[in-house]
Design a protein around this motif. Structure first.
Motif, PDB file in Angstrom:
ATOM      1  N   SER A   1       0.831  -1.198   0.000  1.00 56.28           N
ATOM      2  CA  SER A   1       0.000   0.000   0.000  1.00 56.28           C
ATOM      3  C   SER A   1       0.871   1.255   0.000  1.00 56.28           C
ATOM      4  CB  SER A   1      -0.916  -0.016   1.216  1.00 56.28           C
ATOM      5  OG  SER A   1      -1.643   1.168   1.299  1.00 56.28           O
ATOM      6  N   ARG A   2       1.913   1.245   0.812  1.00 57.95           N
ATOM      7  CA  ARG A   2       2.827   2.389   0.865  1.00 57.95           C
ATOM      8  C   ARG A   2       3.520   2.582  -0.484  1.00 57.95           C
ATOM      9  NH1 ARG A   2       6.963   0.780   3.939  1.00 57.95           N
ATOM     10  NH2 ARG A   2       5.526   0.252   5.606  1.00 57.95           N
TER      11      ARG A   2
ATOM     12  N   ARG B   1       2.360   1.700  -3.433  1.00 57.55           N
ATOM     13  CA  ARG B   1       1.376   2.208  -4.396  1.00 57.55           C
ATOM     14  C   ARG B   1       1.188   3.710  -4.244  1.00 57.55           C
ATOM     15  NH1 ARG B   1      -1.364  -2.557  -3.466  1.00 57.55           N
ATOM     16  NH2 ARG B   1      -2.597  -1.621  -1.802  1.00 57.55           N
ATOM     17  N   ARG B   2       1.099   4.175  -2.996  1.00 55.05           N
ATOM     18  CA  ARG B   2       0.959   5.619  -2.760  1.00 55.05           C
ATOM     19  C   ARG B   2       2.180   6.379  -3.270  1.00 55.05           C
ATOM     20  NH1 ARG B   2      -0.982   3.840   2.230  1.00 55.05           N
ATOM     21  NH2 ARG B   2       0.985   4.415   3.234  1.00 55.05           N
ATOM     22  N   GLU B   3       3.374   5.834  -3.018  1.00 50.66           N
ATOM     23  CA  GLU B   3       4.604   6.483  -3.471  1.00 50.66           C
ATOM     24  C   GLU B   3       4.666   6.513  -4.999  1.00 50.66           C
ATOM     25  OE1 GLU B   3       8.328   8.373  -3.145  1.00 50.66           O
ATOM     26  OE2 GLU B   3       6.755   8.046  -1.674  1.00 50.66           O
TER      27      GLU B   3
ATOM     28  N   ALA C   1       2.123   6.524  -7.052  1.00 49.47           N
ATOM     29  CA  ALA C   1       1.134   7.503  -7.516  1.00 49.47           C
ATOM     30  C   ALA C   1       1.666   8.924  -7.343  1.00 49.47           C
ATOM     31  CB  ALA C   1      -0.183   7.332  -6.754  1.00 49.47           C
ATOM     32  N   ARG C   2       2.343   9.179  -6.217  1.00 48.73           N
ATOM     33  CA  ARG C   2       2.924  10.504  -5.990  1.00 48.73           C
ATOM     34  C   ARG C   2       4.006  10.808  -7.025  1.00 48.73           C
ATOM     35  NH1 ARG C   2       7.205  12.793  -4.130  1.00 48.73           N
ATOM     36  NH2 ARG C   2       8.203  10.869  -3.490  1.00 48.73           N
TER      37      ARG C   2
END
Length: 121
Positions: free
Chosen positions: A81-82, A84-86, A88-89
């Motif tokens: 999850s972390r 994926r967020r990174e 996307a950023r």
């Protein structure tokens, strides 16, 4: 391959039905041992067929195993999850940089920075 899977499932179902019909005799299942039941004053006893005890034990084992595996994999899910967020950023930042480059296309980057700093004054 699908035929083999269905054949396996049918054979498994037949085996389970044969085991269940061979173990129809009732057994007494108690929740607590006798000493603990007399001490606590709480005793639950049920008469069930033997196959219910066997299949119930297998089902309980599967549920405990699935829950244990879910707990064990929680750290992997949080890392994914972390990441994926990174990602996307980083994708948003890349898109922003590409848009800036398109706007400044044909201009020297150093001159563009100087112009930005000069207009900011």
């Amino acid at each position: 391959m699908r035929l083999i899977r269905y054949l396996f499932l049918v054979l498994l179902a037949i085996c389970l039905v044969v085991v269940a019909t061979a173990n129809l005799g009732p057994v007494s299942v108690t929740l607590l041992p006798n000493d603990l039941a007399t001490y606590s004053g709480f005793q639950v006893t049920a008469e069930v067929p033997l196959y219910v005890v066997g299949f119930g034990g297998m089902l309980l084992g599967l549920l405990v195993g699935f829950f244990w595996e879910w707990l064990r994999e929680s750290k992997h899910r949080s890392v994914a999850s972390r990441q994926r967020r990174e990602a996307a950023r980083m994708q948003r930042e890349l898109d922003r940089l590409k848009a800036d480059k398109r706007r400044n296309d044909g201009h020297d980057e150093v001159l563009a920075l100087i112009e930005q700093n000069g207009s900011a004054r």
